[in-house]
Design a protein around this motif. Sequence first.
Motif, short mmCIF file in Angstrom:
data_model
loop_
_atom_site.label_atom_id
_atom_site.label_comp_id
_atom_site.label_asym_id
_atom_site.label_seq_id
_atom_site.Cartn_x
_atom_site.Cartn_y
_atom_site.Cartn_z
N GLY A 148 0.82 -1.19 0.00
CA GLY A 148 0.00 0.00 0.00
C GLY A 148 0.86 1.25 0.00
O GLY A 148 2.10 1.17 -0.01
N ALA A 149 0.21 2.39 0.06
CA ALA A 149 0.94 3.66 0.04
C ALA A 149 1.76 3.87 1.30
O ALA A 149 2.66 4.70 1.31
CB ALA A 149 -0.04 4.81 -0.15
N ASP A 150 1.44 3.12 2.36
CA ASP A 150 2.15 3.24 3.62
C ASP A 150 3.16 2.12 3.85
O ASP A 150 3.65 1.93 4.97
CB ASP A 150 1.16 3.30 4.79
CG ASP A 150 0.26 2.07 4.87
OD1 ASP A 150 0.30 1.23 3.95
OD2 ASP A 150 -0.49 1.95 5.86
N SER A 151 3.48 1.36 2.80
CA SER A 151 4.38 0.22 2.96
C SER A 151 5.86 0.60 2.90
O SER A 151 6.73 -0.25 3.07
CB SER A 151 4.09 -0.83 1.87
OG SER A 151 2.78 -1.35 2.00
N GLY A 152 6.13 1.87 2.63
CA GLY A 152 7.51 2.34 2.63
C GLY A 152 8.14 2.49 1.26
O GLY A 152 9.32 2.84 1.14
N TYR A 153 7.33 2.27 0.21
CA TYR A 153 7.87 2.37 -1.16
C TYR A 153 7.35 3.58 -1.91
O TYR A 153 7.71 3.79 -3.07
CB TYR A 153 7.52 1.11 -1.95
CG TYR A 153 8.00 -0.17 -1.32
CD1 TYR A 153 9.35 -0.49 -1.30
CD2 TYR A 153 7.10 -1.06 -0.73
CE1 TYR A 153 9.80 -1.67 -0.73
CE2 TYR A 153 7.53 -2.24 -0.16
CZ TYR A 153 8.88 -2.54 -0.15
OH TYR A 153 9.31 -3.72 0.42
N ALA A 155 3.92 6.08 -3.25
CA ALA A 155 2.55 5.94 -3.75
C ALA A 155 2.50 6.30 -5.23
O ALA A 155 3.37 6.99 -5.75
CB ALA A 155 1.61 6.85 -2.96
N LYS A 156 1.50 5.77 -5.91
CA LYS A 156 1.26 6.15 -7.31
C LYS A 156 0.78 7.60 -7.36
O LYS A 156 0.10 8.04 -6.44
CB LYS A 156 0.20 5.22 -7.92
CG LYS A 156 0.63 3.75 -7.96
CD LYS A 156 -0.51 2.85 -8.37
CE LYS A 156 -1.60 2.77 -7.31
NZ LYS A 156 -2.62 1.73 -7.58
N PRO A 157 1.17 8.38 -8.37
CA PRO A 157 1.70 7.97 -9.68
C PRO A 157 3.22 7.83 -9.76
O PRO A 157 3.75 7.70 -10.87
CB PRO A 157 1.22 9.08 -10.59
CG PRO A 157 1.27 10.30 -9.73
CD PRO A 157 0.81 9.82 -8.37
N ASP A 158 3.94 7.85 -8.64
CA ASP A 158 5.38 7.64 -8.70
C ASP A 158 5.69 6.21 -9.12
O ASP A 158 4.92 5.28 -8.82
CB ASP A 158 6.02 7.92 -7.34
CG ASP A 158 5.97 9.40 -6.97
OD1 ASP A 158 5.78 10.22 -7.88
OD2 ASP A 158 6.13 9.72 -5.78
N ALA A 159 6.82 6.02 -9.74
CA ALA A 159 7.21 4.69 -10.21
C ALA A 159 7.82 3.84 -9.11
O ALA A 159 7.87 2.60 -9.24
CB ALA A 159 8.22 4.83 -11.35
N ASP A 160 8.27 4.44 -8.02
CA ASP A 160 9.02 3.72 -6.99
C ASP A 160 8.32 2.45 -6.47
O ASP A 160 8.96 1.41 -6.36
CB ASP A 160 9.35 4.64 -5.82
CG ASP A 160 10.38 5.69 -6.18
OD1 ASP A 160 10.97 5.58 -7.28
OD2 ASP A 160 10.60 6.62 -5.39
N PRO A 161 7.01 2.51 -6.11
CA PRO A 161 6.40 1.28 -5.59
C PRO A 161 6.32 0.16 -6.64
O PRO A 161 6.40 -1.02 -6.29
CB PRO A 161 5.01 1.73 -5.15
CG PRO A 161 4.73 3.00 -5.89
CD PRO A 161 6.08 3.64 -6.04
N LEU A 162 6.22 0.53 -7.92
CA LEU A 162 6.17 -0.49 -8.96
C LEU A 162 7.56 -1.08 -9.20
O LEU A 162 7.70 -2.28 -9.44
CB LEU A 162 5.60 0.09 -10.25
CG LEU A 162 4.19 0.68 -10.17
CD1 LEU A 162 3.66 0.96 -11.57
CD2 LEU A 162 3.25 -0.23 -9.41
N HIS A 163 8.58 -0.25 -9.11
CA HIS A 163 9.94 -0.78 -9.19
C HIS A 163 10.23 -1.70 -8.01
O HIS A 163 10.92 -2.72 -8.17
CB HIS A 163 10.95 0.37 -9.22
CG HIS A 163 11.04 1.06 -10.54
ND1 HIS A 163 11.39 2.39 -10.67
CD2 HIS A 163 10.84 0.61 -11.80
CE1 HIS A 163 11.41 2.72 -11.95
NE2 HIS A 163 11.07 1.65 -12.66
N ALA A 164 9.71 -1.34 -6.84
CA ALA A 164 9.89 -2.20 -5.66
C ALA A 164 9.26 -3.57 -5.90
O ALA A 164 9.85 -4.60 -5.55
CB ALA A 164 9.30 -1.53 -4.43
N ILE A 165 8.06 -3.58 -6.47
CA ILE A 165 7.39 -4.85 -6.75
C ILE A 165 8.17 -5.66 -7.78
O ILE A 165 8.33 -6.89 -7.64
CB ILE A 165 5.95 -4.62 -7.22
CG1 ILE A 165 5.08 -4.15 -6.04
CG2 ILE A 165 5.36 -5.88 -7.85
CD1 ILE A 165 3.66 -3.84 -6.40
#
Length: 232
Positions: A148-153, A155-165
């Motif tokens: 989720g947005a609070d998982s430390g990676y 939030a969308k629309p940034d690419a960071d959480p998708l790169h983390a996945i």
Amino acid sequence: MRVDGLIFDKDGTLFDFDATWNQYTVSVISYFAQGRAAQMATIANVLGFDLSAMAYHPTSPVIAGTNRLVAELLASVVTTHDADEVERYLTQTAAQVKSVPAVPLAPYLRGLKNQGLKLAVMTNDSEFGAKSHLNDAGVSEYFEAIIGADSGYGAKPDADPLHAIAGLLSLDPAQLVMVGDSTHDLLAGKRAGMRTIGVLTGVADSTELSPYADFIFDDIGGVTDWLKTVNT
């Protein structure tokens, strides 16, 4: 390049947005307005929610927003609670909402797994809320990652959480597809170097999604047939 994994947004993608959240939003507005009609109108306005239609406006900041954003919006017009208190209330109550699947999820996800695909969820909801909804739907076991947005990676629309996945799944971003119902979802996918699929089970229409989507389907069911054209 073949597709080896799918990243799904949650609300409006795996679950129908209006059927899941509109009635809950009315209850939230009523709770913080304490039954006062004028205050209900003020809260609805800041959330971008039409009380008469019981539906979100397409431009509502809530649709792709994080719990923290919604909490700050509410706190800006509610004097009885600060943003931290509102966020705790939203996290606790939203996790109890009965989500309405966009398609029968268990057989759908099982079919994708049987094709050897790795699956993940990235939502701007809280991780706690996401896992609660997916557990309640009986489908959390199908996902290698749920963040989720609070998982430390981020939030969308940034690419960071998708790169983390991508890292968690040990896949190159080009092997992944981001599937979502909002421009935030699709823009994040584009920024991450992934293919993108838009679905119409959220609030946005095809005109809004098309600049950011490689393909658009009525719901996630359309992804199955599309994969046959890519991975054969």
